[in-house]
Design an enzyme around this catalytic site. Sequence first.
Site, PDB file in Angstrom:
ATOM      1  N   LEU A   1     -50.673  55.726  82.401  1.00  0.00           N
ATOM      2  CA  LEU A   1     -50.048  56.015  83.697  1.00  0.00           C
ATOM      3  C   LEU A   1     -51.059  56.370  84.781  1.00  0.00           C
ATOM      4  O   LEU A   1     -50.666  56.663  85.908  1.00  0.00           O
ATOM      5  CB  LEU A   1     -49.027  57.150  83.534  1.00  0.00           C
ATOM      6  CG  LEU A   1     -47.842  56.823  82.617  1.00  0.00           C
ATOM      7  CD1 LEU A   1     -47.004  58.072  82.351  1.00  0.00           C
ATOM      8  CD2 LEU A   1     -46.980  55.724  83.223  1.00  0.00           C
TER       9      LEU A   1
ATOM     10  N   ILE B   1     -44.731  69.584  75.665  1.00  0.00           N
ATOM     11  CA  ILE B   1     -43.366  69.700  76.192  1.00  0.00           C
ATOM     12  C   ILE B   1     -42.601  68.386  75.981  1.00  0.00           C
ATOM     13  O   ILE B   1     -41.432  68.398  75.571  1.00  0.00           O
ATOM     14  CB  ILE B   1     -43.403  70.084  77.691  1.00  0.00           C
ATOM     15  CG1 ILE B   1     -44.024  71.489  77.854  1.00  0.00           C
ATOM     16  CG2 ILE B   1     -42.013  70.027  78.304  1.00  0.00           C
ATOM     17  CD1 ILE B   1     -44.372  71.856  79.295  1.00  0.00           C
TER      18      ILE B   1
ATOM     19  N   ALA C   1     -45.695  62.134  73.364  1.00  0.00           N
ATOM     20  CA  ALA C   1     -46.463  62.300  72.128  1.00  0.00           C
ATOM     21  C   ALA C   1     -46.921  63.736  71.876  1.00  0.00           C
ATOM     22  O   ALA C   1     -47.380  64.046  70.777  1.00  0.00           O
ATOM     23  CB  ALA C   1     -47.680  61.367  72.137  1.00  0.00           C
TER      24      ALA C   1
ATOM     25  N   ASP D   1     -46.279  56.904  76.202  1.00  0.00           N
ATOM     26  CA  ASP D   1     -47.494  57.725  76.170  1.00  0.00           C
ATOM     27  C   ASP D   1     -48.688  56.805  75.946  1.00  0.00           C
ATOM     28  O   ASP D   1     -48.531  55.598  75.759  1.00  0.00           O
ATOM     29  CB  ASP D   1     -47.398  58.789  75.055  1.00  0.00           C
ATOM     30  CG  ASP D   1     -48.208  60.051  75.381  1.00  0.00           C
ATOM     31  OD1 ASP D   1     -49.427  59.943  75.629  1.00  0.00           O
ATOM     32  OD2 ASP D   1     -47.613  61.153  75.387  1.00  0.00           O
TER      33      ASP D   1
ATOM     34  N   TYR E   1     -54.599  69.515  90.663  1.00  0.00           N
ATOM     35  CA  TYR E   1     -53.397  69.842  89.895  1.00  0.00           C
ATOM     36  C   TYR E   1     -52.298  70.379  90.817  1.00  0.00           C
ATOM     37  O   TYR E   1     -51.161  69.887  90.791  1.00  0.00           O
ATOM     38  CB  TYR E   1     -53.741  70.852  88.801  1.00  0.00           C
ATOM     39  CG  TYR E   1     -52.620  71.053  87.808  1.00  0.00           C
ATOM     40  CD1 TYR E   1     -52.418  70.156  86.765  1.00  0.00           C
ATOM     41  CD2 TYR E   1     -51.748  72.132  87.927  1.00  0.00           C
ATOM     42  CE1 TYR E   1     -51.379  70.327  85.860  1.00  0.00           C
ATOM     43  CE2 TYR E   1     -50.714  72.319  87.028  1.00  0.00           C
ATOM     44  CZ  TYR E   1     -50.532  71.418  85.996  1.00  0.00           C
ATOM     45  OH  TYR E   1     -49.498  71.588  85.109  1.00  0.00           O
TER      46      TYR E   1
END
Length: 244
Positions: free
Chosen positions: A42, A13, A10, A32, A143
């Site tokens: 997710l 990238i 959505a 998404d 991250y």
Amino acid sequence: ADVIAVTGSASGIGAAVVAALRADGHEVVGVDLRDAEVCADLSTADGRRAAVDGVLALAPALDGLVVCAGLGPHVPDPLRIVEVNYRGAVEVLDGLFPALRGAAVAVSSSASTMVKWADNPIARGEEAAALAEAGEFAGHLAYSWSKNALTVAVRQRVAQWGAAGVRLNTVAPGAVDTPLLQAGLASRFGDAIRNYQAPIARRGRPVEIASLIRYLLGPEAGYIHGAQLMIDGGSDALLRPTEF
Ligand code: NAD
């Protein structure tokens, strides 16, 4: 026309990948939180199962898969970053593997190289305890750990996937102009992002990442398997010239 599933379709990238694939005449099943053929979260095990089942209901056989959904380091809940960026990618790869012929690409990050697997708490299932002690850098650690674990998970699958005739690679972008990066610029770490210059002195564009992913999915990339392709304006070579 090929049928290709794309998570994170959505925005950013992922949306650029969808546009590139549709322009080539392919059919895309987007996944998404919203604005997708399959809407699923997710960040939870149930949501990941729903995503896999939803894709298979629309496309029992897949020619390609791109796992792109992800959260940036600025997101307040660092465990959610691990859930989406690592488990949300790997469980979708594994869940759709039996339906796949062709190729898959996972969107990792140049941040994947900022930690060594031996020092990655995700390797031992200890990320919750490690993040509880991480202080203000918890999001950045979550991250890097999540992207490092994703790249390792891809590399650990080369034998199994290769034997099945399915290629699997990662792309590792540097800073790319997307809503995720804009949110980082607006966070308290914004200046660090703003002041960092890649050798190519601009940020990447989503279409540039999409173009590499499109190539990796296609037959011209037929011998590329288990690779991580940096697409970072030269930053990795600048920071780590002797490591590759
Ligand atoms: P983006 O925020 O524009 O797009 C990410 C998409 O993932 C969004 O559509 C979002 O809704 C979706 N998503 C997030 N959480 C989800 C969940 N729980 N369930 C389902 N979908 C979810 O960001 P982007 O910059 O396009 O990022 C795409 C990927 O590229 C991410 O994995 C990111 O880590 C990676 N990446 C981005 C950059 C950058 O500088 N932008 C750099 C390196 C890697």
